[in-house]
Design a protein around this motif. Sequence first.
Motif, PDB file in Angstrom:
ATOM      1  N   SER A  95     -40.197 -14.079  -1.173  1.00 23.46           N
ATOM      2  CA  SER A  95     -39.253 -13.260  -1.932  1.00 23.46           C
ATOM      3  C   SER A  95     -39.295 -13.712  -3.390  1.00 23.46           C
ATOM      4  CB  SER A  95     -37.836 -13.449  -1.383  1.00 23.46           C
ATOM      5  OG  SER A  95     -36.900 -12.729  -2.147  1.00 23.46           O
ATOM      6  N   PRO A  96     -39.317 -12.763  -4.339  1.00 27.80           N
ATOM      7  CA  PRO A  96     -39.443 -11.323  -4.152  1.00 27.80           C
ATOM      8  C   PRO A  96     -40.843 -10.952  -3.672  1.00 27.80           C
ATOM      9  CG  PRO A  96     -39.552 -11.872  -6.471  1.00 27.80           C
ATOM     10  CD  PRO A  96     -39.233 -13.148  -5.759  1.00 27.80           C
ATOM     11  N   LEU A  97     -41.018  -9.697  -3.277  1.00 31.02           N
ATOM     12  CA  LEU A  97     -42.319  -9.259  -2.786  1.00 31.02           C
ATOM     13  C   LEU A  97     -43.321  -9.217  -3.931  1.00 31.02           C
ATOM     14  CD1 LEU A  97     -40.447  -8.434  -0.445  1.00 31.02           C
ATOM     15  CD2 LEU A  97     -41.905  -6.442  -0.107  1.00 31.02           C
ATOM     16  N   PRO A  98     -44.524  -9.733  -3.718  1.00 23.01           N
ATOM     17  CA  PRO A  98     -45.518  -9.734  -4.791  1.00 23.01           C
ATOM     18  C   PRO A  98     -46.043  -8.331  -5.072  1.00 23.01           C
ATOM     19  CG  PRO A  98     -46.503 -10.512  -2.752  1.00 23.01           C
ATOM     20  CD  PRO A  98     -45.034 -10.360  -2.480  1.00 23.01           C
ATOM     21  N   ASP A  99     -46.368  -8.104  -6.324  1.00 23.76           N
ATOM     22  CA  ASP A  99     -46.977  -6.845  -6.736  1.00 23.76           C
ATOM     23  C   ASP A  99     -48.311  -7.192  -7.386  1.00 23.76           C
ATOM     24  OD1 ASP A  99     -47.600  -4.315  -7.507  1.00 23.76           O
ATOM     25  OD2 ASP A  99     -46.144  -4.191  -9.140  1.00 23.76           O
ATOM     26  N   TYR A 149     -40.029 -20.279  -9.160  1.00 19.79           N
ATOM     27  CA  TYR A 149     -39.472 -19.988  -7.841  1.00 19.79           C
ATOM     28  C   TYR A 149     -38.898 -18.570  -7.850  1.00 19.79           C
ATOM     29  CZ  TYR A 149     -39.758 -24.854  -6.289  1.00 19.79           C
ATOM     30  OH  TYR A 149     -40.209 -26.092  -5.903  1.00 19.79           O
ATOM     31  N   GLY A 150     -39.090 -17.855  -6.732  1.00 18.11           N
ATOM     32  CA  GLY A 150     -38.600 -16.489  -6.647  1.00 18.11           C
ATOM     33  C   GLY A 150     -37.101 -16.397  -6.824  1.00 18.11           C
ATOM     34  N   LEU A 151     -36.348 -17.342  -6.236  1.00 12.54           N
ATOM     35  CA  LEU A 151     -34.892 -17.301  -6.335  1.00 12.54           C
ATOM     36  C   LEU A 151     -34.433 -17.534  -7.765  1.00 12.54           C
ATOM     37  CD1 LEU A 151     -32.310 -16.910  -4.745  1.00 12.54           C
ATOM     38  CD2 LEU A 151     -32.307 -19.367  -4.226  1.00 12.54           C
ATOM     39  N   ARG A 152     -35.187 -18.296  -8.538  1.00 12.75           N
ATOM     40  CA  ARG A 152     -34.838 -18.481  -9.952  1.00 12.75           C
ATOM     41  C   ARG A 152     -34.989 -17.162 -10.706  1.00 12.75           C
ATOM     42  NH1 ARG A 152     -34.667 -22.373 -14.025  1.00 12.75           N
ATOM     43  NH2 ARG A 152     -34.174 -21.300 -15.963  1.00 12.75           N
ATOM     44  N   ARG A 153     -36.070 -16.453 -10.426  1.00 14.83           N
ATOM     45  CA  ARG A 153     -36.274 -15.174 -11.107  1.00 14.83           C
ATOM     46  C   ARG A 153     -35.169 -14.185 -10.737  1.00 14.83           C
ATOM     47  NH1 ARG A 153     -41.076 -11.314  -9.702  1.00 14.83           N
ATOM     48  NH2 ARG A 153     -41.895 -13.237  -8.824  1.00 14.83           N
ATOM     49  N   ILE A 154     -34.791 -14.169  -9.452  1.00 13.33           N
ATOM     50  CA  ILE A 154     -33.723 -13.273  -9.017  1.00 13.33           C
ATOM     51  C   ILE A 154     -32.406 -13.640  -9.683  1.00 13.33           C
ATOM     52  CG2 ILE A 154     -32.365 -12.567  -7.013  1.00 13.33           C
ATOM     53  CD1 ILE A 154     -34.960 -12.944  -5.348  1.00 13.33           C
ATOM     54  N   THR A 155     -32.114 -14.948  -9.769  1.00 14.73           N
ATOM     55  CA  THR A 155     -30.888 -15.404 -10.442  1.00 14.73           C
ATOM     56  C   THR A 155     -30.858 -14.944 -11.887  1.00 14.73           C
ATOM     57  OG1 THR A 155     -30.642 -17.333  -9.003  1.00 14.73           O
ATOM     58  CG2 THR A 155     -29.580 -17.451 -11.156  1.00 14.73           C
ATOM     59  N   PRO A 166     -23.356  -7.402  -9.895  1.00 14.26           N
ATOM     60  CA  PRO A 166     -24.246  -6.409  -9.287  1.00 14.26           C
ATOM     61  C   PRO A 166     -24.530  -6.767  -7.822  1.00 14.26           C
ATOM     62  CG  PRO A 166     -25.515  -7.935 -10.614  1.00 14.26           C
ATOM     63  CD  PRO A 166     -24.075  -8.300 -10.825  1.00 14.26           C
ATOM     64  N   ARG A 167     -25.213  -5.880  -7.139  1.00 12.44           N
ATOM     65  CA  ARG A 167     -25.531  -6.129  -5.737  1.00 12.44           C
ATOM     66  C   ARG A 167     -26.475  -7.328  -5.646  1.00 12.44           C
ATOM     67  NH1 ARG A 167     -29.100  -4.026  -1.636  1.00 12.44           N
ATOM     68  NH2 ARG A 167     -27.984  -3.897   0.360  1.00 12.44           N
ATOM     69  N   ALA A 168     -25.995  -8.419  -5.093  1.00 16.00           N
ATOM     70  CA  ALA A 168     -26.736  -9.683  -5.117  1.00 16.00           C
ATOM     71  C   ALA A 168     -27.445  -9.901  -3.785  1.00 16.00           C
ATOM     72  CB  ALA A 168     -25.792 -10.842  -5.421  1.00 16.00           C
ATOM     73  N   VAL A 169     -28.661  -9.444  -3.707  1.00 18.04           N
ATOM     74  CA  VAL A 169     -29.477  -9.633  -2.505  1.00 18.04           C
ATOM     75  C   VAL A 169     -30.891 -10.009  -2.937  1.00 18.04           C
ATOM     76  CG1 VAL A 169     -28.166  -7.983  -1.115  1.00 18.04           C
ATOM     77  CG2 VAL A 169     -30.186  -7.216  -2.387  1.00 18.04           C
ATOM     78  N   ARG A 170     -31.610 -10.558  -2.023  1.00 27.04           N
ATOM     79  CA  ARG A 170     -33.047 -10.757  -2.249  1.00 27.04           C
ATOM     80  C   ARG A 170     -33.809 -10.118  -1.099  1.00 27.04           C
ATOM     81  NH1 ARG A 170     -34.983 -16.961  -0.951  1.00 27.04           N
ATOM     82  NH2 ARG A 170     -33.964 -17.204   1.084  1.00 27.04           N
TER      83      ARG A 170
END
Length: 313
Positions: free
Chosen positions: A159-163, A210-216, A270-274
């Motif tokens: 997470s997040p999904l790679p592009d 880290y993916g969670l850092r980018r989401i944060t 905002p909607r906080a999901v990963r």
Amino acid sequence: MSRYEEDMAVTHALAPRLAYFVAVARHEHVTRAAHELGVPQSTLSRAMVRLEQDLGVTLFARKGRTVALTTAGRTFLASAERSLAEIARAAGSVQQDADPSFGKVAFGFLHTLGPETVPGLIRAFRADHPGVRFSLVQNYGEAMLEKLRAGELDLCLTSPLPDAPDLVARRLDEQRLRLVVPDDHRLATRKRIRLAEAAEETFVTLEPGYGLRRITDDLCAEAGFTPRVAFEGEEAETLRGLVAAGLGVALLPPPAVARPGVVELTVTAPRAVREIGVAWLDGHPDTPPVAEFKKFLLSRRGRLIPELQPGGE
């Protein structure tokens, strides 16, 4: 031509003849060796002559169809037998890994999925595939994607999904993120919060990459602020410990086991999901056990994450 290229050229010339040489050396008789190998005697004789020419060394003392190893031949036989045994071991290993019933899956996943999600998945899969083995790798998203590209992993949950054009990714589920605060924090009596209300707080986060850092960072930007980061770590439960110590707040997925000293608040906006999904290398052929496990993961869409989570609603 470089020395490496010269060595490889010699190797390519010698490799097909090693089994022929070993058979002749063991039988000390060309006819019997040819019969064992299932090749014409003339083919075997020519191969041995060419082998000696390529090496520039006489391997056999000949007397009719009977041969005896020279000193150089005995030395070469020991190395040839070791080489063939290593090739046989390597072939057996890859064949075993590809076996539909007893093969191996190299599977990567995020640290936060390790305590509960991944063990549950493997337990469910092995109910129907009890002999399949797993090589498990826990890491952050970008590191796992590099391992996919290097052929060290077959599949990974990330997470997040790679592009990326060389990867295939499929969304499987989403996981709610919560704002984690110390239990004596001014917000600790709340159950829900808009993320913008934490704009003045000090954050503890995972390191960049880290993916969670980018989401944060993205969620905070959507809420209208840039988080003031005091501490960066490599593991979500370490961040929870920092929060419990009063060193900041954090956006984190629910823990496998509730931790004392913190309160976890539902973020309403905002909607906080990963998103969590599975990724693999595009065009990479799957062994039967990998194909079965991939099919199993895709069948878990919408129910990958355990429904009952500490602090869940």
